[in-house]
Design a protein around this motif. Structure first.
Motif, mmCIF file in Angstrom:
data_model
loop_
_atom_site.group_PDB
_atom_site.id
_atom_site.type_symbol
_atom_site.label_atom_id
_atom_site.label_comp_id
_atom_site.label_asym_id
_atom_site.label_seq_id
_atom_site.Cartn_x
_atom_site.Cartn_y
_atom_site.Cartn_z
ATOM 1 N N PHE A 1 26.214 82.701 37.659
ATOM 2 C CA PHE A 1 26.142 81.799 38.806
ATOM 3 C C PHE A 1 26.915 80.511 38.536
ATOM 4 N N ILE A 2 26.740 79.946 37.351
ATOM 5 C CA ILE A 2 27.425 78.699 36.995
ATOM 6 C C ILE A 2 28.942 78.877 37.074
ATOM 7 N N GLU A 3 29.421 80.006 36.580
ATOM 8 C CA GLU A 3 30.868 80.258 36.604
ATOM 9 C C GLU A 3 31.382 80.430 38.032
ATOM 10 N N GLN A 4 30.642 81.128 38.865
ATOM 11 C CA GLN A 4 31.057 81.343 40.251
ATOM 12 C C GLN A 4 30.975 80.059 41.072
ATOM 13 N N LYS A 5 30.051 79.201 40.716
ATOM 14 C CA LYS A 5 29.841 77.948 41.446
ATOM 15 C C LYS A 5 31.071 77.051 41.354
ATOM 16 N N SER A 6 31.733 77.042 40.239
ATOM 17 C CA SER A 6 32.890 76.172 40.029
ATOM 18 C C SER A 6 33.991 76.927 39.296
ATOM 19 N N PRO A 7 34.886 77.567 40.035
ATOM 20 C CA PRO A 7 35.958 78.314 39.367
ATOM 21 C C PRO A 7 36.806 77.439 38.436
ATOM 22 N N ARG A 8 37.000 76.193 38.801
ATOM 23 C CA ARG A 8 37.843 75.303 37.987
ATOM 24 C C ARG A 8 37.167 74.924 36.669
ATOM 25 N N HIS A 9 35.858 74.656 36.703
ATOM 26 C CA HIS A 9 35.141 74.198 35.515
ATOM 27 C C HIS A 9 34.049 75.169 35.070
ATOM 28 N N GLY A 10 34.119 76.406 35.527
ATOM 29 C CA GLY A 10 33.077 77.375 35.225
ATOM 30 C C GLY A 10 32.864 77.623 33.739
ATOM 31 N N ASN A 11 33.946 77.791 32.988
ATOM 32 C CA ASN A 11 33.814 78.037 31.545
ATOM 33 C C ASN A 11 33.219 76.829 30.836
#
Length: 171
Positions: free
Chosen positions: A18-28
């Motif tokens: 979910f965290i990764e999908q929430k922010s593609p730019r800063h997901g990692n």
């Protein structure tokens, strides 16, 4: 720790996805920050540099020593998140390819500041907590009604002034 606010049936894998999908730019980065949160204090996470987590041979450290001497062990999933984040951040295929000049870089940097401050990191965690709570709320929890009560629905004692209710309680 924030995890005690989530339903017990929510796995760390679901949270990280979910965290990764929430922010593609800063997901990692956000996945890594969340993983470190499970082991480290905010002030220790904010002060990390690349050399704090990467050995000279390109492997991820098994523990982190804080400035006050406290030891924080890093489990394999946190080590994996650190590797994933660093490979993406520096656009390299292996941590062995990490340039020597990057070892002094802060682990998490912002556009406004060179490194996350503890306050910035705490605000980041707070926003992440809110998003996670909204996403993984138990479906059996009653939702709060957004409908405001009509004036006629309010008991009469509450429509009287504070002074008149106080006077009535004395008699």
């Amino acid at each position: 720790m924030m995890l005690n606010k989530l339903p017990t049936n929510t796995s760390i894998t679901e949270i990280l996805e979910f965290i990764e999908q929430k922010s593609p730019r800063h997901g990692n980065r956000d996945r890594c920050v969340f993983s470190l949160r499970l082991s480290l204090r905010i002030r220790d996470t904010a002060s990390l540099t690349v050399s704090s987590v990467v050995n000279l041979d390109g492997s991820i450290r098994r523990f982190i020593q804080s400035s006050d001497g406290k030891r924080f062990d890093l489990d394999s999933s946190t080590q994996t998140e650190l590797t994933r984040y660093l490979l993406t951040r520096y656009k390299i295929k292996s941590l062995e390819d990490l340039p020597a000049e990057c070892f002094s870089d802060p682990l998490f940097s912002t556009q406004k500041r060179h490194a996350f401050s503890p306050n910035t990191l705490a605000q980041h965690y707070s926003a992440l907590d809110a998003a996670l709570k909204e996403q993984f709320q138990l479906s059996t929890e009653p939702t709060k009604s957004k409908i405001q009560p009509r004036h006629s629905d309010i008991p009469t004692s509450k429509t009287k002034s504070l002074l008149s209710r106080f006077a009535a309680s004395l008699s």
